[in-house]
Design an enzyme around this catalytic site. Structure first.
Site, PDB file in Angstrom:
ATOM      1  N   HIS A  18       8.222  -8.301 -53.412  1.00 12.66           N
ATOM      2  CA  HIS A  18       9.490  -8.936 -53.063  1.00 12.66           C
ATOM      3  C   HIS A  18       9.652  -9.113 -51.557  1.00 12.66           C
ATOM      4  O   HIS A  18      10.043 -10.188 -51.082  1.00 12.66           O
ATOM      5  CB  HIS A  18      10.630  -8.084 -53.627  1.00 12.66           C
TER       6      HIS A  18
ATOM      7  N   ASP B 157      13.730  -4.832 -46.899  1.00 15.84           N
ATOM      8  CA  ASP B 157      13.256  -5.173 -48.237  1.00 15.84           C
ATOM      9  C   ASP B 157      12.240  -4.126 -48.694  1.00 15.84           C
ATOM     10  O   ASP B 157      12.344  -2.951 -48.324  1.00 15.84           O
ATOM     11  CB  ASP B 157      12.639  -6.584 -48.218  1.00 15.84           C
TER      12      ASP B 157
ATOM     13  N   SER C 186      17.666 -13.925 -53.850  1.00 21.41           N
ATOM     14  CA  SER C 186      16.736 -13.270 -52.927  1.00 21.41           C
ATOM     15  C   SER C 186      15.903 -14.291 -52.176  1.00 21.41           C
ATOM     16  O   SER C 186      15.488 -14.068 -51.045  1.00 21.41           O
ATOM     17  CB  SER C 186      15.793 -12.335 -53.689  1.00 21.41           C
TER      18      SER C 186
END
Length: 709
Positions: A194, A137, A500
């Site tokens: 994220h 990520d 996600s």
């Protein structure tokens, strides 16, 4: 370097349009055709004398000037599979494509207690603490309380990785490894947010009294809180990811000895296996006993919009949870409507005038920025609430000085509330029309938007697979929670929505099942989770049933005791690739052994891979047979009976061997599903389900029939 539309798989506000990142340009001066390419060479040869680096350089010496090779070679994959990333022009690429040992050459594109798993759930803390989750990520924020290592046992001895987190980064007994790959990065530290969010979902520690400005207060924790995390930063600080970096992360994660990989990145649509870094990396993870969990994308329920299609991947969509963020708007006439937003601003009984944004009058032309769009006079919207029938109106309105925006939400995006800096409210179309009517029929229309509140949604879950809507977990304090560059708020925890978020939820369940069955293959674990799901509530198109909603919503308690599993070996996947049409030479390179294609290789036989779901392509009147084999992991002596759930009498489905009797554990039994299309068919998609039951276990497989009329 050419830019491509590949994005993070989570929902963001329109303000992200002002943050679209660019990859470092790999084009050399005077040669516009130079692009970063991945040269995939399959599995690593087993000969001890083989040197991947030497082989890569040897190949490049035939296509690139010797003095320029070092500048062009970006990555060399040599730990878990074979290949490299290099800057090439079109002519050089064509030369490499034809060379012996090269499988494929493709451009490195840009990428972007509801589950029933409460704190008191049955766990083996010792085994869980030995599990290592690899998160590919945007990095991780190591100081987050979700990654503290208080009370954790020493790091498992099987771990072969390193803490190479770079500048100002340190690991502990929770974050046991870190690497970074993006051009220009100096650290695995997450500045985008994220990666921190997904990492804390899958394995974050329990943290009390967490909220987003007072909303959703409670305990934040991951699916397997005592597991270890290793962060592979393949996306830069602006959230831009490249395939060469993703493949490098897979190469390291497999060699480092992770147990599960979660990757919430993906393209907008499906890509051929030999040109897809995630499919390639996850194939080699699979052959090393590692299941990769991947986001399917956020464009559903649009048909054929799933970007994650390789059968060895665990592809995950997103569901709502029973915690819903709502917001209310009160009109000047007292009417109240309930909408969706995550708004932390108290209204203090303040009402604002309502204006209207006409999207047709302010189109986006070329690369024109909102600031240059002069069709909306600022004095008409400044300090007002703006009604916008188009999402583009949100950006135009705020740049013109609006105090807030009331949006007309489509049926597909109403379920998710988004964090925004300014007052923003999504209304269902029927309510939006009522506000429009009030505005048009009142001389001085005003309204008040309240602070968001929490609502218990008894209608959840909706959409499919694993929780991914309005998830509160850890975040990087270097990025704003709304991703609006003008939003100066800094938080340690925030709320995001999308696949996600569901991807690491599923990865947590994968780790949970693996802690009870460490000897199960990736396919067996995937089958156990898919065949024990609970039904979801259809909200969009019940006609296509499982085709829209997948296997169902993950049920961890049932997944550890599935009764039967559909197992798939590496050789099974190899045969599927043979049937798909790849050459025998490429198959041998990919597999890295003496794997070969058995029997007749036909595209129609792809359906026979031993997958927990059954997809049948069929023409009218034709009879199609689908073969499957189940393995008994329930009771040694057991008998399972088949039940078919039909939805269309024009499709005839039957099962050869309606009863399967087992005498021992790990015994295998095979059966055939027959499908015949009727004469009066008038639809192209049809769904059903096959359930095997022994009275205790219910093993459910969706059946999708695609009919060519």
């Amino acid at each position: 370097m050419a830019k491509h539309n590949v994005v993070f798989s989570f929902l963001v506000s329109l303000f992200l349009a002002s943050l679209i990142p660019l990859v470092c340009d790999a084009t050399k001066s005077g040669d516009e055709s130079n692009k970063l390419h991945i040269v995939y060479m399959g599995s690593l040869p087993k000969e001890a004398s083989y040197s991947p680096s030497s082989h890569h350089l040897s190949l490049l010496q035939h296509v690139v000037d010797g003095s320029d090779i070092e500048n062009r070679l970006v990555q060399s994959y040599k730990r878990s599979f074979n290949g490299f990333a290099v800057v090439l022009n079109d002519q050089q690429r064509e030369k490499l494509v034809g060379m012996k040992g090269v499988v494929s050459v493709f451009p490195s594109q840009e990428s972007w207690d509801f589950l029933g798993l409460p704190q008191s759930f049955k766990r083996d803390q010792t085994i869980e603490s030995g599990l290592v989750i690899g998160v590919i990520d945007s990095g991780i924020w190591p100081e987050s309380e979700s990654f503290n290592d208080k009370g954790l046992a020493p790091i498992t001895k099987k771990w072969r990785g390193v803490c190479d987190g770079g500048v100002n980064f340190s690991c502990n007994k929770k974050i046991i490894g870190a690497r970074f790959y993006a051009v220009g990065d100096v650290s695995a530290r997450d500045k985008f947010g994220h990666g921190t969010h997904t990492s804390s979902i899958v394995g974050g520690r329990e943290v009390n009294d967490v909220s987003f400005y007072g909303l959703a207060n409670g305990i934040a924790r991951g699916g397997i809180p005592s597991s270890r995390i290793t962060a592979y930063k393949s996306c830069n600080d602006f959230g831009t990811c490249t395939n060469d970096a993703i493949l490098a992360a897979f190469d390291d994660a497999i060699a480092d000895g992770v147990d599960v990989i979660t990757i919430s990145l993906g393209a907008h649509n499906a890509i051929d296996f030999l040109s897809d870094s995630i499919s390639i990396g996850s194939f080699h993870a699979m052959e090393n006993g590692i299941l990769t969990v991947h986001s399917v994308g956020n464009t559903g329920p649009v048909p054929s919009s799933v970007c994650s299609v390789s059968p060895w991947l665990f592809s995950v969509a997103a569901t709502t949870t029973d915690r819903k963020f709502i917001d209310k708007i009160i009109l000047g006439n007292g009417q109240t409507f309930i909408g969706k937003s995550i708004n932390t601003i108290p209204s203090n009984d303040t009402k604002f005038s309502i204006a209207v944004h006409n999207a047709q009058a302010c189109p986006i032309r070329g690369n024109a920025s909102p600031e240059k769009c002069d069709c909306m006079e600022k004095n008409m919207v400044k300090g007002k609430l703006v009604l916008s029938g188009s999402p583009s109106g949100q950006l135009f309105s705020f740049t013109s000085g609006a105090i807030g925006v009331i949006l007309n939400a489509s049926q597909y995006d109403f379920d998710a509330s988004l964090v925004t800096k300014n007052l923003t409210l999504k209304l269902e179309s029927k309510d939006f029309v009522q506000v429009q009517y009030y505005k048009n029929s009142t001389s001085y229309p005003v309204a008040e938007i309240l602070k968001s509140e929490i609502f218990h949604d008894t209608g959840a879950p909706r959409i499919i697979s694993a929780p991914g809507v309005e998830i509160l977990t850890a975040y990087s304090p270097l990025n704003s929670p709304s991703m609006d560059i003008s939003d100066n708020r800094k938080v340690k925890y925030t709320i995001l929505s999308g696949t996600s978020m569901s991807c690491p939820h599923a990865a947590g369940v994968v780790g949970y099942v693996k802690s009870f069955h460490p000897d199960w293959s990736p396919a067996a674990i995937k089958s156990a989770i898919m065949t024990t799901t609970t039904p979801v509530k259809g909200t969009y198109d019940d006609l296509v049933g499982e085709f829209a909603y997948g296997s169902g919503n993950i049920n961890p308690k049932q997944a550890i005791e599935p009764g039967l599993v559909y197992d798939i070996t590496k050789q099974d996947y190899v045969q599927m690739l043979c049937n798909y049409g790849y050459s025998a030479e490429k198959i041998k390179q990919i597999s890295g052994d003496n794997s070969s294609c058995h029997g007749t290789s036909e595209r129609s036989l792809v359906k026979d891979i031993n997958y927990p779901a059954i997809v049948v392509p069929i023409l009218k009147h034709l009879h199609v047979k689908v073969h499957r084999t189940v393995t008994n992991v329930g009771f040694p002596n057991s008998t399972y009976k088949a039940t078919l759930i039909h939805r269309n009498p024009e499709i005839m489905i039957s099962v050869e061997r309606e009863v399967l009797s087992f005498k021992s554990l790990n015994e295998k039994q095979s059966f055939v599903v027959n499908v015949v299309g009727g004469e009066k068919l008038n639809q192209t998609l049809f769904s059903s389900s096959l359930v095997w039951s022994d009275g205790t276990h219910n093993v459910k497989s969706p059946i999708i029939v695609h009919i060519s009329l």
